[in-house]
Design an enzyme around this catalytic site. Structure first.
Site, short mmCIF file in Angstrom:
data_model
loop_
_atom_site.label_atom_id
_atom_site.label_comp_id
_atom_site.label_asym_id
_atom_site.label_seq_id
_atom_site.Cartn_x
_atom_site.Cartn_y
_atom_site.Cartn_z
N GLY A 1 -28.74 12.66 5.15
CA GLY A 1 -29.77 12.62 6.18
C GLY A 1 -30.30 14.01 6.51
O GLY A 1 -31.53 14.22 6.56
N THR B 1 -24.14 11.77 3.82
CA THR B 1 -25.12 10.68 3.83
C THR B 1 -26.52 11.16 3.48
O THR B 1 -27.44 10.36 3.35
CB THR B 1 -25.16 10.00 5.22
OG1 THR B 1 -25.50 10.97 6.20
CG2 THR B 1 -23.81 9.38 5.54
N ARG C 1 -29.51 17.58 17.52
CA ARG C 1 -28.78 16.32 17.33
C ARG C 1 -28.64 15.55 18.64
O ARG C 1 -28.60 16.15 19.71
CB ARG C 1 -27.38 16.59 16.78
CG ARG C 1 -27.34 17.05 15.33
CD ARG C 1 -25.90 17.12 14.86
NE ARG C 1 -25.78 17.58 13.49
CZ ARG C 1 -25.88 16.80 12.43
NH1 ARG C 1 -26.12 15.51 12.59
NH2 ARG C 1 -25.75 17.28 11.22
N ARG D 1 -14.37 18.96 8.34
CA ARG D 1 -15.38 18.98 9.41
C ARG D 1 -14.76 18.85 10.80
O ARG D 1 -15.44 19.11 11.80
CB ARG D 1 -16.42 17.88 9.18
CG ARG D 1 -17.41 18.23 8.08
CD ARG D 1 -18.32 17.07 7.74
NE ARG D 1 -17.64 16.07 6.93
CZ ARG D 1 -18.24 15.01 6.39
NH1 ARG D 1 -19.53 14.83 6.57
NH2 ARG D 1 -17.55 14.15 5.65
N GLN D 2 -13.49 18.48 10.87
CA GLN D 2 -12.81 18.40 12.15
C GLN D 2 -11.97 19.67 12.34
O GLN D 2 -10.75 19.64 12.38
CB GLN D 2 -11.95 17.14 12.22
CG GLN D 2 -12.76 15.85 12.13
CD GLN D 2 -11.91 14.61 12.31
OE1 GLN D 2 -10.98 14.59 13.10
NE2 GLN D 2 -12.24 13.56 11.55
N LYS E 1 -32.31 22.28 13.91
CA LYS E 1 -32.32 20.84 14.18
C LYS E 1 -31.60 20.55 15.48
O LYS E 1 -30.68 21.26 15.88
CB LYS E 1 -31.68 20.06 13.04
CG LYS E 1 -30.20 20.34 12.82
CD LYS E 1 -29.68 19.54 11.64
CE LYS E 1 -28.17 19.77 11.48
NZ LYS E 1 -27.62 19.02 10.35
N SER F 1 0.80 -1.23 0.00
CA SER F 1 0.00 0.00 0.00
C SER F 1 0.84 1.28 0.00
O SER F 1 0.26 2.37 0.00
CB SER F 1 -1.01 0.04 1.17
OG SER F 1 -0.40 0.41 2.39
N GLU F 2 2.17 1.19 -0.01
CA GLU F 2 2.98 2.40 -0.14
C GLU F 2 2.82 3.00 -1.53
O GLU F 2 2.64 2.27 -2.52
CB GLU F 2 4.46 2.08 0.14
CG GLU F 2 4.75 1.76 1.59
CD GLU F 2 6.23 1.53 1.85
OE1 GLU F 2 7.02 1.57 0.89
OE2 GLU F 2 6.59 1.31 3.03
#
Length: 322
Positions: free
Chosen positions: A236, A234, A203, A104-105, A201, A46-47
């Site tokens: 949602g 996703t 969560r 998103r982080q 919304k 995988s390198e």
């Protein structure tokens, strides 16, 4: 990867990773250059190995990589490409990541969490990048994570021009699917001249990608509702928002998002939702097995090509969005 018979501009050079070479080819075609021929191999363990097959000494290199899944492989390949260019004496290296990895982080929500978006910027810098170019960052603060110029491009003109050409805005309401996208939705209202609504919304913090309740703030009854977001993963949030709007009497629901991540079960959710049309750009490769008849894909290549040209000529990227 070989290009056409057109000669390369020996100073402006466009390099592409393997995640989505078609986008890089579109960008290169807009600029009238060829992609730099390269050899990229993934070994049995995988390198990843990269070798550019012509001189890049003294060039202004733009390294294009679309961070589609598997994101980690795409990121590692891009870092190795940057390192290869640096060691081959490229004069300036600009990372072109239409969808910024780990965007998103961007902050800590809980204790003992990473800020992975900052880590990505650190990795780019450590590899030898001088500049970053990205489209619709999930959080504007990411621009401050990199110790150098960051060109934050907006897909809004591309998406909004399409919407304006197809839909009547006299009864349109732009809808933010959550409180975090209100600023984006507000920019849409300024662009196409209509009202704003917000879906609030709630969560469950212990369940990823799951929303419990929705409240619609604003008048949507009898309106064409345009849901806007920077990405659709996703699906949602978007599909639940569309259902909430229909329950409140919306005449029709369309949706626009820059980045079509479309992780499972996005296609199934969208196809079973009230969304009549989903408008996205091609910042990410859309998997061949994704079948969404209502989806329209617009090319982001002309916008990125113009931004690259401005950077190469030491012009103003900001002027593209006035």
């Amino acid at each position: 990867m070989s290009g056409t018979t057109r000669p390369n501009n020996k100073h402006l050079m466009i390099c592409s990773g393997r995640a989505y070479p078609e986008l890089a080819e579109q960008i290169a075609a807009e600029l009238g250059v060829d992609l730099v021929p390269s050899r990229q191999v993934t070994y049995a363990n995988s390198e990843i190995y990269v070798q550019f097959q012509e001189s890049v000494r003294g060039c202004d290199a733009f390294v294009i990589q679309s961070h589609s899944a598997p994101v980690n492989e795409a990121m590692m390949e891009q870092l190795i490409m940057i390192d290869a260019l640096k060691r081959a004496s490229a004069k300036r290296i600009t990372v072109v990541s239409p969808f910024y990895p780990y965007a998103r982080q961007d902050k800590k929500h809980l204790g003992r969490e990473p800020i992975s978006a900052r880590l990505m910027a650190d990795l780019y810098q450590a590899a030898g990048a001088d500049r970053i170019m990205s489209v619709d960052l999930h959080a504007a603060q990411i621009q401050g994570f990199f110790d150098g110029p960051v060109d934050h491009l907006w897909a809004l003109p591309v998406l909004a021009d399409y919407v304006a050409s197809k839909y009547d805005n006299s009864d349109m309401v732009v809808v933010s699917p959550d409180a975090g996208r209100v600023r984006l939705a507000d920019m849409w209202t300024d662009k196409i001249g209509c009202q704003l609504a917000i879906i609030h919304k709630r969560r469950d913090p212990n369940k990823a990608n799951e929303t419990t309740t929705h409240e619609v703030v604003g008048e949507v009854e009898g309106k064409t509702c345009l849901l806007v977001d920077d990405m659709i993963d996703t699906a949602g949030t978007m599909c639940q928002a569309a259902s909430a709007l229909k329950k409140r009497g919306a005449k029709r629901v369309i949706a626009a998002a820059t980045h079509p991540i479309l992780s499972d079960p996005a296609a199934e959710r969208i196809n079973n939702s009230p969304i009549e049309e989903l408008i996205v750009t091609n910042t990410l490769r859309i998997r061949d097995d994704i079948n969404i008849p209502s989806m329209t894909v617009l090319s982001i290549a002309p916008l990125i090509a113009k931004a690259i040209q401005e950077v190469f000529e030491d012009g103003s990227v900001t002027s593209l969005f006035r």
